[in-house]
Design an enzyme around this catalytic site. Structure first.
Site, short mmCIF file in Angstrom:
data_model
loop_
_atom_site.label_atom_id
_atom_site.label_comp_id
_atom_site.label_asym_id
_atom_site.label_seq_id
_atom_site.Cartn_x
_atom_site.Cartn_y
_atom_site.Cartn_z
N LYS A 56 -33.07 -47.27 -30.82
CA LYS A 56 -32.09 -46.60 -30.32
C LYS A 56 -30.96 -47.35 -29.97
O LYS A 56 -29.80 -47.14 -29.97
CB LYS A 56 -32.51 -45.90 -29.23
CG LYS A 56 -33.79 -44.78 -29.53
CD LYS A 56 -34.20 -44.03 -28.09
CE LYS A 56 -34.70 -45.01 -26.99
NZ LYS A 56 -36.20 -45.48 -27.21
N ARG A 96 -35.35 -38.02 -21.30
CA ARG A 96 -36.81 -38.27 -21.64
C ARG A 96 -37.67 -37.26 -21.41
O ARG A 96 -38.91 -37.50 -21.95
CB ARG A 96 -37.15 -39.59 -21.10
CG ARG A 96 -37.25 -40.83 -22.11
CD ARG A 96 -37.44 -41.94 -21.12
NE ARG A 96 -38.01 -43.11 -21.78
CZ ARG A 96 -37.20 -44.23 -22.36
NH1 ARG A 96 -35.96 -44.15 -22.09
NH2 ARG A 96 -37.77 -45.42 -22.99
N ARG A 106 -40.51 -58.91 -31.25
CA ARG A 106 -39.73 -59.12 -30.19
C ARG A 106 -40.22 -59.92 -29.10
O ARG A 106 -39.49 -60.98 -28.30
CB ARG A 106 -39.28 -57.75 -29.60
CG ARG A 106 -37.89 -57.67 -28.62
CD ARG A 106 -37.49 -56.09 -28.88
NE ARG A 106 -38.05 -55.51 -27.82
CZ ARG A 106 -37.87 -53.95 -27.89
NH1 ARG A 106 -36.78 -53.47 -28.45
NH2 ARG A 106 -38.21 -53.20 -26.88
N ARG A 125 -39.09 -58.73 -22.07
CA ARG A 125 -38.83 -57.75 -20.98
C ARG A 125 -40.29 -57.52 -20.24
O ARG A 125 -41.65 -57.50 -21.06
CB ARG A 125 -38.56 -56.44 -21.44
CG ARG A 125 -37.06 -56.24 -21.76
CD ARG A 125 -36.52 -55.12 -22.59
NE ARG A 125 -37.46 -53.91 -22.58
CZ ARG A 125 -37.18 -52.94 -23.09
NH1 ARG A 125 -36.11 -52.64 -23.96
NH2 ARG A 125 -37.95 -51.74 -22.77
N ARG A 136 -46.16 -46.88 -23.16
CA ARG A 136 -44.93 -46.29 -23.26
C ARG A 136 -44.93 -45.29 -24.57
O ARG A 136 -44.38 -44.41 -24.56
CB ARG A 136 -43.92 -47.50 -23.77
CG ARG A 136 -43.46 -48.11 -22.63
CD ARG A 136 -43.00 -49.58 -22.53
NE ARG A 136 -42.02 -49.60 -23.37
CZ ARG A 136 -41.37 -50.88 -24.12
NH1 ARG A 136 -42.07 -51.85 -24.06
NH2 ARG A 136 -40.51 -50.74 -24.87
P1 ADP Z 1 -37.62 -48.36 -24.79
O1 ADP Z 1 -37.08 -47.11 -25.23
O2 ADP Z 1 -37.66 -49.46 -25.66
O3 ADP Z 1 -38.85 -48.05 -24.22
P2 ADP Z 1 -35.75 -48.41 -22.62
O4 ADP Z 1 -34.98 -49.68 -22.20
O5 ADP Z 1 -34.99 -47.03 -23.02
O6 ADP Z 1 -36.68 -48.78 -23.58
O7 ADP Z 1 -36.67 -47.92 -21.10
C1 ADP Z 1 -37.38 -48.82 -20.60
C2 ADP Z 1 -37.92 -48.13 -19.38
O8 ADP Z 1 -37.07 -47.56 -18.35
C3 ADP Z 1 -38.92 -46.88 -19.76
O9 ADP Z 1 -40.32 -47.24 -20.13
C4 ADP Z 1 -38.97 -46.16 -18.38
O10 ADP Z 1 -39.74 -46.82 -17.26
C5 ADP Z 1 -37.66 -46.25 -17.84
N1 ADP Z 1 -36.47 -45.30 -18.33
C6 ADP Z 1 -35.64 -45.54 -19.14
N2 ADP Z 1 -34.67 -44.30 -19.14
C7 ADP Z 1 -35.47 -43.29 -18.54
C8 ADP Z 1 -35.37 -41.95 -18.48
N3 ADP Z 1 -34.59 -41.30 -19.11
N4 ADP Z 1 -36.38 -41.23 -17.72
C9 ADP Z 1 -37.44 -42.06 -17.24
N5 ADP Z 1 -37.50 -43.50 -17.18
C10 ADP Z 1 -36.70 -44.11 -17.76
#
Ligand code: ADP
Length: 200
Positions: free
Chosen positions: A13, A88, A127, A136, A147
């Site tokens: 994404k 999400r 990664r 990360r 996740r």
């Molecule tokens: P990825 O899609 O690779 O897991 P992101 O950078 O989108 O990585 O998100 C990392 C973390 O940030 C998520 O696992 C969550 O804890 C938090 N997060 C990000 N966006 C949201 C969201 N829209 N709602 C709730 N938590 C979020």
């Protein structure tokens, strides 16, 4: 043009959203990046979210809805936004729809990057290996599994939500990056939208 780039962790994404920003001039809005920036800056919000994110859980809906609406109201988003990692949950999607409606805008397109779990796990492992020990906090095998579980439980139901709105298109996210980018560009072209750079 406002679009959502949708997919599980590791689906690409962020990569595609960044490329879309460069190509079309719409602004990439990544809640993950915003939250990581808040943690790095040591803000109250960052402190609140740090442990939740490290465990691979979702931060509260009101937190991400708040940071997204604040950011969306910056003038650069007037030309369009690429929502990356948001929404999400169903409440987040509803809040996004209402927020846009109030501003006489809408989500025009939702692009799902479809990737098998096995490939996602391999990608995140790669990664981690490439990060040389500074991965990360949530990029480790146990948290990744969580996740993914969170994705299937809370986020995947949004596919049906957007399908019902007639906005969903699925792209094969397992192709090489450039081919995914072309497929996404094709979807945008078919939707008949022009970026502010006149492409699309
Ligand atoms: P990825 O899609 O690779 O897991 P992101 O950078 O989108 O990585 O998100 C990392 C973390 O940030 C998520 O696992 C969550 O804890 C938090 N997060 C990000 N966006 C949201 C969201 N829209 N709602 C709730 N938590 C979020």
């Amino acid at each position: 043009m406002n679009l959502v780039v949708f997919g599980p962790p590791g689906s690409g994404k962020g990569t595609q959203a960044k490329l879309l920003q460069e190509t079309y001039g719409w602004v990439q809005l990544s809640t993950g990046d915003m939250l990581r920036a808040a943690i790095a800056a040591g803000t109250e919000l960052g402190k609140k979210c740090q442990a939740i994110m490290a465990a691979g859980e979702l931060v509260p809906d009101e937190v991400v809805i708040g940071i997204i609406s604040e950011r969306y109201d910056q003038p650069d988003c007037a030309k369009g936004a690429i929502f990356d990692g948001f929404p999400r949950t169903i409440p987040q999607a509803r809040a996004l729809d209402s927020m846009l409606k109030l501003r006489e805008k809408q989500i025009d397109l939702v692009i799902e990057l479809k990737v098998d779990d096995k490939v996602l796990i391999d990608r995140v492992k790669a990664r981690i290996a490439q990060s040389g020990g500074v991965a990360r906090a949530d990029d480790n095998p146990e948290t990744l599994q969580n996740r993914l579980n969170v994705y299937y439980q809370n986020t995947a139901p949004l596919l049906e939500y957007y399908k019902r709105q007639g906005k969903l298109t699925t792209v094969d996210g397992m192709l090489p990056i450039a081919q995914v980018t072309s497929a996404v560009a094709e979807v945008i072209k078919k939707a008949g939208h022009k970026g502010c750079l006149g492409i699309g």
